[in-house]
Design an enzyme around this catalytic site. Sequence first.
Site, PDB file in Angstrom:
ATOM      1  N   PHE B 245      -6.634   3.292  10.678  1.00 19.80           N
ATOM      2  CA  PHE B 245      -7.409   3.937   9.897  1.00 19.80           C
ATOM      3  C   PHE B 245      -7.653   3.108   8.794  1.00 19.80           C
ATOM      4  O   PHE B 245      -7.039   2.118   8.339  1.00 19.80           O
ATOM      5  CB  PHE B 245      -6.400   4.937   9.138  1.00 19.80           C
ATOM      6  CG  PHE B 245      -5.712   6.101   9.893  1.00 19.80           C
ATOM      7  CD1 PHE B 245      -4.691   5.796  10.633  1.00 19.80           C
ATOM      8  CD2 PHE B 245      -6.322   7.292  10.011  1.00 19.80           C
ATOM      9  CE1 PHE B 245      -3.878   7.013  11.215  1.00 19.80           C
ATOM     10  CE2 PHE B 245      -5.744   8.307  10.649  1.00 19.80           C
ATOM     11  CZ  PHE B 245      -4.466   8.081  11.159  1.00 19.80           C
ATOM     12  N   ASP B 246      -8.944   3.313   8.195  1.00 17.93           N
ATOM     13  CA  ASP B 246      -9.449   2.494   6.751  1.00 17.93           C
ATOM     14  C   ASP B 246      -8.406   3.196   5.969  1.00 17.93           C
ATOM     15  O   ASP B 246      -7.900   4.315   6.090  1.00 17.93           O
ATOM     16  CB  ASP B 246     -10.880   2.612   6.931  1.00 17.93           C
ATOM     17  CG  ASP B 246     -11.437   2.183   5.326  1.00 17.93           C
ATOM     18  OD1 ASP B 246     -12.629   2.992   5.052  1.00 17.93           O
ATOM     19  OD2 ASP B 246     -10.867   0.963   4.994  1.00 17.93           O
ATOM     20  N   GLY B 247      -8.584   2.707   4.591  1.00 21.96           N
ATOM     21  CA  GLY B 247      -7.780   3.348   3.554  1.00 21.96           C
ATOM     22  C   GLY B 247      -8.630   4.128   2.808  1.00 21.96           C
ATOM     23  O   GLY B 247      -8.507   5.475   2.667  1.00 21.96           O
TER      24      GLY B 247
END
Lengths: 243, 403
Positions: B245-247
């Site tokens: 996941f990107d943040g």
Amino acid sequence: MKDADRALVVAVTTRAVFDAAAGDVYGMGVAFPLLQSLQKVNERLLEKNPAESLLFDVVLIATDSQQQSSRIISSTSHYGLEVGRFCFSSREDLVETLVVNNVQLFLSTDRDEALQVSQKGVLSALLGRQEAPSESLRVMLCGDAIVRPDCDPVPASRGAAQSFSARLGEMRGRFGVSGSPLSIVLVTSSGGSKSCGVALQTLRSRGLSVDEAYCLAGAPRGPILSLLRPHFLLGDGVIDLED
Amino acid sequence: MSEIKAKDFAPTGDAGEEKDAAKAHFDNLKTNKPRPPKPQYAVTIAVSSRTLFNMVTERKIYEDQGLEEYVAYQRDHENEPLMPGPAFPFVKALMTVNARLRQLYPDSEELFDIVLMTNNHAQVGVRLINSINHYGTLHLQPDISRLARRTAAAAHTFKGSPLYPNLHTMSLQLPFPLSDLTIERFCMTGGESPTGYLEAYMTNLYLSKDSEKVSEAIEEGIAAATMFMAVKENELSDTQLRVAFDGDAVLFSDESEIIVKEGGLDTFFAHEKKFENTPLAQGPLKCFLEALGKLQRKFYAKNERLNCPIRTFLVTARSAASSGARVLKTLRSWGLEIDEALFLAGAPKGPLLQKIKPHIFFDDQMFHIEGARELGTISAHVPYGIGQKYNKGKLIESPAKKK
């Protein structure tokens, strides 16, 4: 007057079409949108082929002595509903009336009435009660009985169901993939994707090409049914669309 | 009652449920396949037909020749199984996790549930069902599965050439099917957008190739992403589901990204330091990470932490020193764990993802999606937040919404 051999005769109780109301004209009942959709299908069929004989032929059946015959007829005319025949019968004579009029599908809002009729071999279905149903006619088929006929709760009307499906399929076939005034929706409640696939292909082999298919595989039916908003549901005995 | 589903669901009524359960049981006796879990307990992943299968050729027919031709083509080819699409490895990995969960918790309904959610016509559905069945038989040995995937990858690369039809049929003559694929539920809406059905099926994550449908789902509060095939294929794990996941604007809201875009990096660093102990607001994929975490804890409870078949990664452009703390503290305040947090401090994500080899990587910026794809990572774009108005740092004109 529709061609008796070719028309798809659908009978609806006046109780379902009209609501008791004060005044000369009855209010619109649950089955009202259904009749309008059936009419729309007929219009589109005739547009394609003015000599079309495979049309819906609507028969209104009054078993309710509370509703007056003259008001029924005037209300029908008031709303511009196309009705082939009016039958004023009694509850006891209902099945006989249906048979005599060559009814291929009987629609009611009364579950007991529908069940009683289907047990005598006339295909019967409960009307949907949703708000704001779609303009196009949406017919829902329950696929479970198609895949496992031995589990069919009302075997008496199975023959009638199959012949109705075939005629309906022929009617659906007059229109293309999109823009049809008539949609066939298949729902299977139990069984996985494979058995729903079998139902799709079985129906196709009987001449009925399904437009939408929902395989629930044990998931609760309620949320999906409320989105699908069919006008009526065939198969699976006579079940309430609210189940 | 499981905490996985946010919504409460009341059963339909005993008689109906019993009948359904009995019928389902009857079916299982015949097929030996495990029964699909009840939606209110499961983590439901809805995948579109084009993410599950490669329908590039068919899509072109639809776009060039119209719907009727497309449906006719699908019918003519309905006994030819489709090749795997971008979501296929992810779905296969979900099955692996289910198998492990069933071993440890044979009576639990807390499993992954895959639903095919498509606006295809039901007549096209026959080919989709046949394709699902094709992949749903014997469990395959890892080395043959890799051969099959390489063949499939080659088929993608050669799709323009006269070799393509041969590769297509060649791969179908494999002695074993590619993997154990069990998809028992589907919605084929015959033209209507399937978005309305996502809620009805209690969907936790929706994957599609159609960015409009994905945006609609996100607006309805359902985690969703637009999938992109990788340009080449990395070897992915057969035994562990790996999700990256990107943040910002994926797990977290886009509040910090707004600051970067409007105030620049220095403003951003100062802001993050100041608000280090204030949790960020949640983003569209937070609930999905939460659902993964709940399943992970089921393995930990049985002493399987080292052997857990789910691993999660945070891959963020933030730097650990200047803005990383807030992220980790936010996750902790939510009671969520992430297995590996990787702070890139602005470096490209592609090379790192190539090493991680996730089955899916979620990011809100197309720039990162492209970078990931180029180096072999299957990526999913989350069309959320301010990142959608920018392309590589430049503000783009938003096009008029298509009807």
